[in-house]
Motif scaffolding. Structure first.
Motif, PDB file in Angstrom:
ATOM      1  N   VAL A 192      36.597  37.858  24.081  1.00  0.00           N
ATOM      2  CA  VAL A 192      35.355  37.611  24.507  1.00  0.00           C
ATOM      3  C   VAL A 192      34.929  38.482  25.573  1.00  0.00           C
ATOM      4  O   VAL A 192      35.601  38.684  26.556  1.00  0.00           O
ATOM      5  CB  VAL A 192      35.066  36.181  24.792  1.00  0.00           C
ATOM      6  N   PRO A 193      34.005  39.685  25.458  1.00  0.00           N
ATOM      7  CA  PRO A 193      33.792  40.248  26.749  1.00  0.00           C
ATOM      8  C   PRO A 193      32.898  39.469  27.661  1.00  0.00           C
ATOM      9  O   PRO A 193      31.936  38.712  27.345  1.00  0.00           O
ATOM     10  CB  PRO A 193      32.781  41.319  26.338  1.00  0.00           C
ATOM     11  N   VAL A 194      33.297  39.584  29.055  1.00  0.00           N
ATOM     12  CA  VAL A 194      32.666  38.873  30.245  1.00  0.00           C
ATOM     13  C   VAL A 194      32.423  39.833  31.092  1.00  0.00           C
ATOM     14  O   VAL A 194      33.156  40.611  31.867  1.00  0.00           O
ATOM     15  CB  VAL A 194      33.669  37.875  30.611  1.00  0.00           C
ATOM     16  N   LEU A 195      31.258  39.818  31.593  1.00  0.00           N
ATOM     17  CA  LEU A 195      30.986  40.453  32.920  1.00  0.00           C
ATOM     18  C   LEU A 195      31.226  39.902  34.287  1.00  0.00           C
ATOM     19  O   LEU A 195      30.868  38.691  34.337  1.00  0.00           O
ATOM     20  CB  LEU A 195      29.329  41.033  32.891  1.00  0.00           C
ATOM     21  N   VAL A 196      32.062  40.429  35.067  1.00  0.00           N
ATOM     22  CA  VAL A 196      32.350  39.785  36.246  1.00  0.00           C
ATOM     23  C   VAL A 196      32.330  40.571  37.439  1.00  0.00           C
ATOM     24  O   VAL A 196      32.462  41.908  37.496  1.00  0.00           O
ATOM     25  CB  VAL A 196      33.994  39.443  36.043  1.00  0.00           C
TER      26      VAL A 196
ATOM     27  N   LYS B 150      28.393  36.160  31.946  1.00  0.00           N
ATOM     28  CA  LYS B 150      28.253  36.678  33.330  1.00  0.00           C
ATOM     29  C   LYS B 150      28.983  35.590  34.246  1.00  0.00           C
ATOM     30  O   LYS B 150      28.534  34.494  34.221  1.00  0.00           O
ATOM     31  CB  LYS B 150      27.055  36.978  33.910  1.00  0.00           C
ATOM     32  N   ILE B 151      29.951  36.136  35.006  1.00  0.00           N
ATOM     33  CA  ILE B 151      30.381  35.474  36.112  1.00  0.00           C
ATOM     34  C   ILE B 151      30.555  35.966  37.374  1.00  0.00           C
ATOM     35  O   ILE B 151      30.923  37.099  37.669  1.00  0.00           O
ATOM     36  CB  ILE B 151      31.964  34.981  35.807  1.00  0.00           C
ATOM     37  N   THR B 152      29.819  35.279  38.376  1.00  0.00           N
ATOM     38  CA  THR B 152      29.791  35.808  39.712  1.00  0.00           C
ATOM     39  C   THR B 152      31.102  35.532  40.619  1.00  0.00           C
ATOM     40  O   THR B 152      31.467  34.468  40.961  1.00  0.00           O
ATOM     41  CB  THR B 152      28.526  35.080  40.503  1.00  0.00           C
ATOM     42  N   TYR B 153      31.790  36.403  40.689  1.00  0.00           N
ATOM     43  CA  TYR B 153      33.306  36.270  41.020  1.00  0.00           C
ATOM     44  C   TYR B 153      34.046  37.494  41.279  1.00  0.00           C
ATOM     45  O   TYR B 153      33.575  38.613  40.727  1.00  0.00           O
ATOM     46  CB  TYR B 153      33.990  35.406  39.940  1.00  0.00           C
ATOM     47  N   ASP B 154      34.711  37.505  42.365  1.00  0.00           N
ATOM     48  CA  ASP B 154      35.571  38.834  42.493  1.00  0.00           C
ATOM     49  C   ASP B 154      36.361  39.565  41.359  1.00  0.00           C
ATOM     50  O   ASP B 154      37.148  38.572  40.643  1.00  0.00           O
ATOM     51  CB  ASP B 154      36.625  38.770  43.715  1.00  0.00           C
ATOM     52  N   ALA B 155      36.089  40.565  40.619  1.00  0.00           N
ATOM     53  CA  ALA B 155      36.724  40.894  39.348  1.00  0.00           C
ATOM     54  C   ALA B 155      38.124  41.250  39.386  1.00  0.00           C
ATOM     55  O   ALA B 155      38.769  40.645  38.605  1.00  0.00           O
ATOM     56  CB  ALA B 155      36.003  42.342  38.842  1.00  0.00           C
TER      57      ALA B 155
END
Length: 74
Positions: free
Chosen positions: A11-15, A56-61
């Motif tokens: 699954v693609p996730v934007l981080v 989307k996840i707001t977190y350090d990639a």
């Protein structure tokens, strides 16, 4: 415009910590169900609301990649 290509079992996730720093990270179906990832997704839903499109996840990639690496047992 980048064409999103699906990867079987992922699954693609934007981080990223900021919108402009978001990176697409491919996460296995198994890892996306892990409690740690589910908690990050829930936090993101509180921040962004439920949206269509990429997760989307707001977190350090880099920290996120380390978590995924640890979950994969490699």
């Amino acid at each position: 415009m980048e064409v999103a290509r699906s990867r079987r079992g992922y699954v693609p996730v934007l981080v990223g910590e900021r919108e402009e720093d978001m990176k697409k990270i491919w996460v296995t179906i198994k890892a996306i169900q892990h409690l740690t990832i589910v908690e990050l997704l829930e936090q993101s839903a509180k921040e962004y609301g439920y949206q269509n499109g990429l997760l989307k996840i707001t977190y350090d990639a880099n920290k996120f990649k380390a978590i995924i690496h640890d979950l994969s047992g490699k």
